[in-house]
Motif scaffolding. Sequence first.
Motif, PDB file in Angstrom:
ATOM      1  N   GLU A 153      39.185  34.177  48.980  1.00 42.99           N
ATOM      2  CA  GLU A 153      38.000  35.033  49.028  1.00 42.99           C
ATOM      3  C   GLU A 153      37.596  35.482  47.631  1.00 42.99           C
ATOM      4  OE1 GLU A 153      39.052  38.152  51.638  1.00 42.99           O
ATOM      5  OE2 GLU A 153      38.893  36.945  53.471  1.00 42.99           O
ATOM      6  N   LYS A 154      38.594  35.883  46.811  1.00 48.08           N
ATOM      7  CA  LYS A 154      38.285  36.312  45.446  1.00 48.08           C
ATOM      8  C   LYS A 154      37.760  35.144  44.624  1.00 48.08           C
ATOM      9  CE  LYS A 154      41.344  40.293  45.192  1.00 48.08           C
ATOM     10  NZ  LYS A 154      42.471  40.950  44.499  1.00 48.08           N
ATOM     11  N   LEU A 157      34.365  34.907  45.523  1.00 44.22           N
ATOM     12  CA  LEU A 157      33.606  35.975  44.872  1.00 44.22           C
ATOM     13  C   LEU A 157      33.426  35.680  43.389  1.00 44.22           C
ATOM     14  CD1 LEU A 157      35.213  39.125  46.555  1.00 44.22           C
ATOM     15  CD2 LEU A 157      32.956  38.142  47.004  1.00 44.22           C
TER      16      LEU A 157
END
Length: 215
Positions: A153-154, A157
């Motif tokens: 997820e990071k 992002l």
Amino acid sequence: MSMCMDQKEDDSCGLEVKGGNSKQTASNIAQKAALEAKHASDTQQAAAEAAGRQVKVQLADKAIAAAKAAEAALAGKQQLLEQLTEEVREAENVFQEESSSMNGSQCNLDSAANAAKQAQMLLQALQNAIKIAQQNLSNAEAAANGAQQEMQEKAQLVEAARNRIELLLRQLNAAKVDYDNTKRAAYKAACAASEARQKATRDRRADVRPGRGRQ
């Protein structure tokens, strides 16, 4: 005993009555009877003494035989006693050995029981440790999965932020170019405006002078 036992051939025991003088006959008979009685008594006493000696000899022989039998029995009993004593001694030795062996076996049994108990406790501790390790592994795997998902997820992002930065940089560059162009255009416009004002001022001044004469 009967007085006639030693004179079986004489049916009247020697008391035959003859046809002589009756007194003489009676006296002879009495004397003979007395002699025979004495002889019988002596014979009876001698026979009794002989019989007594024979009985004593027989009794002595029986006593000796009984003593020998008792001695033989005693010897047999002594041998049996010695044999039984030896067997008892051997049995006691076997008992002592077996008792010692049993004590050693009991010690070995106690040691084995303690070792088995310790092994059981160790096994239980290892099972608990394995259970805890499995739980920790599950937690670690869950944490790793969570961390991996979070990292993904990071990463997404970060990628989105990079893309955003790149977009903003392009927009910034475009804005700078546009700003520079606008600034140049504004400058040109300002210069043109200034020049136009100056020109207009000159023209107005030029127009004012002739106008005064017409007024």
